[in-house]
Design an enzyme around this catalytic site. Structure first.
Site, short mmCIF file in Angstrom:
data_model
loop_
_atom_site.label_atom_id
_atom_site.label_comp_id
_atom_site.label_asym_id
_atom_site.label_seq_id
_atom_site.Cartn_x
_atom_site.Cartn_y
_atom_site.Cartn_z
N GLU A 158 -15.62 51.74 -47.28
CA GLU A 158 -16.70 52.55 -47.84
C GLU A 158 -18.08 51.91 -47.59
OE1 GLU A 158 -14.45 54.84 -51.51
OE2 GLU A 158 -15.65 53.08 -51.99
N GLU A 311 -8.09 57.82 -49.34
CA GLU A 311 -8.04 57.60 -50.78
C GLU A 311 -8.15 58.91 -51.52
OE1 GLU A 311 -10.82 54.88 -52.48
OE2 GLU A 311 -10.60 53.38 -50.90
#
Length: 664
Positions: A158, A311
């Site tokens: 991320e 995710e």
């Protein structure tokens, strides 16, 4: 995306749908690892991501290497037939790095240091950070390149770090010199004649730090472009290291949808596998639509090919004001929705819910309730169903899409400037509103960059593109000239790539395209305020527009300052919508235009909360409602999830799913 001869998700999946998630066994004693493997096998898990936040475990002191525990884990996974997505741990440097090398720590726009103790605490421009990151990536690649458990590389995690510090300032100046060459060109692009901002020396230029009043909007825009590029440099450096050792193993890093720090179109070109983290709010009645948007966006960044849901949450998250769990059945629904819209991997953060740390209330596939809890029992069902679909789905594409939604990070960045006309106008929410209209009309859409080839689409919608390059404008005009149907929302084509307002308040080519003679004034609306338009209400925005001669197909404003002026104009195959219609009106408008363009819905006669997507010859039906419904489906089919024969229709319960294959 990466060239066709490079590794792909198919190389990692090996004919299956991948199922699993982030596994952080360093949080647990080793005896738990064997219990984890038993439960993974029970749940049908075939892929885990290791090492995402393990830098301090792998390198507890500068230059030290503690790989023994990871060796045992890699061997354990391989022994049980579970593939490993091995991460470089560079998203979270160890505390010793910040203590010994303060230049690796980012600073906020007030100059305050962001210290260790959380994650993402690195300056993307720090040569020291990059050196340590490259070293740990190199040693991981050298050690595990030949390990049979390795199926994919996951770089960092991320990417989302801004930095206004001195390291970033120096890199920003170098980036600007590469872009503009000379200060005169920079001063012209930034409009520094305004407010006496002219630069006479490169060292006078800083990141857009805290200022007394509004910042130069083009300086801010360039800083956002720079940040995306610097983070991309960090990714590419590590990607190239691992690819040198394992050219046959695909590489990815996970996007956050609508994260403004990355231009995802540019990044996706550098990934073998495009992956995303998706966390719709289970309390949002349109959470399913948001999930569909994220999936459509990610699939499009993968150029229509399979992508990876890296995710999602099996239950609740821990970062909203109020964190609701997923009700029974919703985890399954949203997981299969991702598959319907092109995912060949369905994964979670994380495998086992943490007992300590900042995310102990973020759910896991194995929750605090353990294997007998509802969450794990639902995970087992999902794993079993993905195994069934693994015989039919992997490698297939979402079937022939006819509508594209245009999306551009530069337009988003520029629209956020301090001196804008309305703080109520939020680019992601505008895009979501237009995508919702298509979703509710049962029309599956791609996303595209405004400079992409659009010729394959019967209809292109532009929710908003405040900034547009000349190439993008020419692309849209050519698209319409060649028979395409274009629908654009308000504030489109106002400024060029330097955030310089186009003469006339909208580019002349677009005004001619839409049939606008003069755009007199913009009329933003207050929160909750609406304007009356013939047949519906408009929200957020309105415009004082004068139609060109010969434009007779318009929908006027009614009452108020804009009474009688056009709110919606049509000039042949080009439509312009000068407000944000209320949801049902935007849905009706786009559905009608799509029908005229020959871009029909995926399936007709669907109940309101049912989503239909075709992928690889299969028809996915997903009920986002809490009530059971009957879905008409002409012909005979077989439901792959139940094995049942279906004739002319199917019953879907609350959050129900059917995956239909036409019967011979």
């Amino acid at each position: 995306m990466a060239a066709t001869d490079t590794p792909s998700l198919a190389d990692a999946a090996r004919g299956r749908l991948l199922f699993g998630g982030d596994y952080n066994p360093e949080q647990w004693p080793e005896e738990t690892w064997h219990e984890d493997v038993r439960l993974m096998k029970d749940a049908g898990v075939n892929s885990v991501t290791l090492g995402v936040f393990a830098w301090a475990k792998l390198e507890p002191r500068p230059g030290a290497r503690e790989f023994g525990w990871l060796d045992r884990l890699m061997d354990l996974m391989h022994a049980h037939g579970i593939g490993v997505v091995l991460a470089t741990p560079t998203a979270s440097p160890p505390p010793w790095m910040g203590r010994l090398h303060p230049d690796t720590l980012p600073r906020d726009e007030d100059g305050r240091t962001e210290w260790w103790g959380s994650r993402q605490h690195f300056s993307h421009s720090s040569a020291t950070y990059r050196r340590y990151a490259a070293a740990i990536a190199e040693d991981l690649a050298a050690r595990y390149a030949g390990h049979p458990a390795l199926t994919m590389w996951h770089i960092n995690n991320e990417y989302c770090t801004y930095d206004w510090g001195d390291e970033s300032a120096g890199a920003f100046r170098r980036w600007l010199q590469d872009k503009y060459g000379a200060l005169d060109a920079l001063n012209e692009a930034w409009g520094t004649a305004f407010w006496s901002q002219g630069y006479g020396d490169w060292h006078e230029i800083l990141p857009p730090r805290r200022a007394h009043y509004m910042k130069n909007p083009t300086q801010v825009l360039d800083f956002k472009r720079f940040t995306s590029d610097m983070l991309l440099e960090c990714y590419l450096a590590e990607r190239d290291i691992v690819a040198r050792y394992t050219p046959h193993i695909p590489v990815t890093t996970n996007f956050m949808p609508f994260w403004q720090g990355q231009d995802a179109w540019t990044w996706a070109e550098q990934e073998d596998v495009v992956s995303v983290d998706s966390y719709p709010d289970p309390h949002d009645p349109f959470g399913g639509q948001y999930g569909a948007l994220v999936h459509d966006m990610t699939r499009s960044q993968a150029r229509g090919g399979p992508w990876m849901l890296m995710e999602q949450a099996a239950g609740s998250v821990n970062w909203r004001g109020v964190n609701r769990p997923r009700p029974a059945g919703l985890n399954r629904l949203w997981s299969l929705q991702a598959v319907a819209r092109g995912a060949d991997a369905v994964c979670y953060f994380q495998w086992r819910q943490s007992r300590q740390g900042s995310e102990k209330f973020h759910s896991g596939m194995v929750s605090h309730a353990g294997e007998h809890g509802r969450t794990f029992q639902e995970v087992k069902r999902i794993g079993a169903e993905l195994a069934l679909l693994g015989e039919k789905v992997p490698g297939t594409k979402v079937d022939a899409l006819e509508v594209a939604v245009l999306l551009d990070w530069n337009a988003w960045w520029a629209s956020q400037q301090d001196g804008r006309l309305s703080c109520e106008v939020d680019y992601p929410q505008i895009v979501r509103a237009w995508h919702r209209a298509l979703w509710e009309a049962h029309t599956t859409a791609d996303f595209a960059h405004p400079e992409h080839d659009l010729s394959a689409y019967k209809m292109v919608v532009v929710p908003q593109l405040y900034v547009m390059t000349d190439a993008a404008i020419d692309n849209l005009t050519s698209y319409v000239e060649n028979g395409g149907t274009l629908v654009a929302g308000f504030q489109t084509g106002i400024a060029d790539e330097d955030d310089r307002v186009r003469p006339g308040g909208m580019d002349a080519r677009l005004r001619e395209l839409f049939g606008i003679r003069v755009l007199h004034e913009w009329w933003p609306l207050d929160a909750g305020e609406t304007v009356d338009i013939e047949g519906f209400h408009g929200t957020l925005w309105s415009e004082e527009i004068e139609a060109a001669d010969g434009i007779t197909e318009t929908t006027p404003y009614k009452g108020g300052e804009l009474d009688g002026l056009p709110a919606v104009l049509r000039n042949g195959r080009a439509w312009y919508v000068s407000t944000l219609p209320e949801p049902h009106a935007l849905r009706t408008l786009l559905a009608g235009i799509a029908a005229d363009a020959g871009a029909g819905p995926t399936l007709t006669g669907l109940p309101a909360r049912v989503e239909a997507v075709r992928r690889g010859g299969l028809l996915f039906l997903l009920n986002h409602g809490r009530d059971a419904v009957t879905v008409p489906v002409p012909g005979r089919h077989r439901d792959l999830l139940t094995g049942a024969d279906v004739t002319d229709g199917v019953q879907l319960g609350r959050y129900g799913v059917a995956v239909l294959e036409a019967a011979p």
